[in-house]
Design a protein around this motif. Structure first.
Motif, PDB file in Angstrom:
ATOM      1  N   LEU A 135      99.473 -84.179 -23.673  1.00  0.00           N
ATOM      2  CA  LEU A 135      99.258 -85.252 -22.694  1.00  0.00           C
ATOM      3  C   LEU A 135      98.274 -86.286 -23.239  1.00  0.00           C
ATOM      4  N   CYS A 136      97.188 -85.809 -23.845  1.00  0.00           N
ATOM      5  CA  CYS A 136      96.188 -86.728 -24.397  1.00  0.00           C
ATOM      6  C   CYS A 136      96.779 -87.573 -25.521  1.00  0.00           C
ATOM      7  N   ASN A 137      97.532 -86.942 -26.402  1.00  0.00           N
ATOM      8  CA  ASN A 137      98.124 -87.694 -27.503  1.00  0.00           C
ATOM      9  C   ASN A 137      99.162 -88.686 -27.011  1.00  0.00           C
ATOM     10  N   LEU A 138      99.948 -88.291 -26.004  1.00  0.00           N
ATOM     11  CA  LEU A 138     100.908 -89.222 -25.410  1.00  0.00           C
ATOM     12  C   LEU A 138     100.198 -90.435 -24.829  1.00  0.00           C
ATOM     13  N   GLY A 139      99.133 -90.184 -24.074  1.00  0.00           N
ATOM     14  CA  GLY A 139      98.395 -91.282 -23.462  1.00  0.00           C
ATOM     15  C   GLY A 139      97.761 -92.195 -24.494  1.00  0.00           C
ATOM     16  N   ALA A 140      97.182 -91.600 -25.546  1.00  0.00           N
ATOM     17  CA  ALA A 140      96.518 -92.400 -26.574  1.00  0.00           C
ATOM     18  C   ALA A 140      97.516 -93.245 -27.356  1.00  0.00           C
ATOM     19  N   VAL A 141      98.626 -92.635 -27.765  1.00  0.00           N
ATOM     20  CA  VAL A 141      99.641 -93.365 -28.529  1.00  0.00           C
ATOM     21  C   VAL A 141     100.273 -94.454 -27.665  1.00  0.00           C
ATOM     22  N   TRP A 142     100.524 -94.146 -26.404  1.00  0.00           N
ATOM     23  CA  TRP A 142     101.114 -95.140 -25.499  1.00  0.00           C
ATOM     24  C   TRP A 142     100.216 -96.362 -25.370  1.00  0.00           C
ATOM     25  N   SER A 143      98.920 -96.147 -25.185  1.00  0.00           N
ATOM     26  CA  SER A 143      97.989 -97.267 -25.026  1.00  0.00           C
ATOM     27  C   SER A 143      97.957 -98.144 -26.262  1.00  0.00           C
ATOM     28  N   LEU A 144      97.863 -97.525 -27.436  1.00  0.00           N
ATOM     29  CA  LEU A 144      97.785 -98.297 -28.673  1.00  0.00           C
ATOM     30  C   LEU A 144      99.112 -98.951 -29.022  1.00  0.00           C
ATOM     31  N   ALA A 145     100.217 -98.235 -28.796  1.00  0.00           N
ATOM     32  CA  ALA A 145     101.531 -98.796 -29.117  1.00  0.00           C
ATOM     33  C   ALA A 145     101.866 -99.969 -28.205  1.00  0.00           C
ATOM     34  N   ARG A 146     101.520 -99.859 -26.931  1.00  0.00           N
ATOM     35  CA  ARG A 146     101.803-100.942 -25.987  1.00  0.00           C
ATOM     36  C   ARG A 146     101.030-102.198 -26.357  1.00  0.00           C
ATOM     37  N   HIS A 147      99.755-102.036 -26.706  1.00  0.00           N
ATOM     38  CA  HIS A 147      98.952-103.200 -27.064  1.00  0.00           C
ATOM     39  C   HIS A 147      99.450-103.838 -28.358  1.00  0.00           C
ATOM     40  N   GLY A 148      99.811-103.008 -29.338  1.00  0.00           N
ATOM     41  CA  GLY A 148     100.250-103.521 -30.627  1.00  0.00           C
ATOM     42  C   GLY A 148     101.693-103.949 -30.652  1.00  0.00           C
TER      43      GLY A 148
END
Length: 303
Positions: A135-148
């Protein structure tokens, strides 16, 4: 309380060592960029896989504990994401630092569990790690991928930390037992992840990084070290968890953030120095939040 603070001291010393080596020896930034890639693509994934495979997961008897852990992580994710809607918050810094609010240092968690309650506590924290790391990795990757403006699903499906965690869970549930030579080899590879990962944080550290957005940093750290420990204590009481499980949930909620936050931000185009500053600050604050939370737990749950 002092013994819990001392438990976190080695992590901070490794971060400081990485900073000194990078700034004052021939092992400069060019060397540590390669170390970051090695940690991200090999060492951390192997560590996650082996940690999950070797821990028995009695999910049928720890369902409420697992749900409590996911609730704590979910709260951190929602609060950190909501900060992105506050006017004036730099979007790149928010995307980079949001993960600090809901991720956790599983290595410190395992060491703390062993000290608090031995094998039973280690089994409880293993359930929390196994359920919450994805869950943590999904949330972290989602935040960075969405911004980038990356393809979020592509990033999730190719993220080595998520792939390793899912593979570990599937192998554990399937009852896979690795041959001894393979298990030992993977364990030795994974053992290098923690010291090198922490030193990579220090190597990328710029003490002025947090000055870019100090209010955002304060908000993210308040979520990690005030809101989540309070939530962990409250859930343990309201859900009437067994005392040992309630203690592990409270300790889990009070942990400092994951050292790999910096590695992930740096590899996905986020602001590495800002995230490294947050990780260092969280490690320092964790030396207070863990002992204080454990003291509050003892007051709420007298033996």
């Amino acid at each position: 309380m002092l013994e819990f603070a001392l438990l976190l001291l080695p992590d901070f010393l490794l971060i400081a060592l990485g900073f000194v080596i990078c700034r004052h020896t021939a092992l400069d930034r060019s060397v540590w960029s390669g170390v970051e890639r090695l940690v991200y693509w090999l060492l951390f994934p192997v560590l996650l896989f082996t940690a999950i495979v070797r821990q028995p997961l009695a999910l049928d008897t720890t369902l409420k504990l697992g749900l409590g852990g996911t609730a704590v992580v979910g709260l951190g994710f929602v609060l950190a994401t909501a900060l992105g809607r506050v006017p004036g918050v730099p979007s790149r810094l928010q995307a980079s630092g949001a993960q600090v609010a809901f991720r956790f240092n599983s290595y410190v968690g395992l060491a703390l569990a062993e000290r608090l309650g031995g094998s039973a506590s280690v089994a409880s924290i293993a359930v929390l790690i196994a359920l919450c790391v994805p869950l943590c990795n999904l949330g972290a990757v989602w935040s960075l991928a969405r911004h980038g403006r990356h393809d979020t699903w592509r990033e999730l499906l190719h993220n080595p930390l998520i792939l390793a965690t899912v593979a570990g869970l599937l192998a554990n549930l399937a009852g896979l037992r690795l041959p001894e030579p393979v298990a030992v080899t993977l364990a030795r590879i994974g053992a290098a992840a923690l010291p090198l990962g922490l030193m990579a944080v220090g190597a990328g550290l710029e003490f002025g990084g947090l000055q870019q957005a100090p209010r955002l940093a304060a908000a993210l750290l308040a979520i990690r070290h005030l809101a989540l420990p309070a939530a962990g204590l409250a859930i343990g009481l309201l859900w009437a968890l067994p005392r040992g499980q309630a203690q592990m949930l409270a300790a889990f909620a009070a942990l400092p953030t994951a050292s790999s936050c910096y590695v992930l931000a740096a590899r996905m185009g986020g602001d590495g120095p800002y995230t490294a500053g947050l990780v260092t600050a969280s490690t320092l604050l964790g030396m207070a939040s863990v002992p204080v939370t454990m003291a509050l737990f003892g007051w709420l749950h007298p033996a």
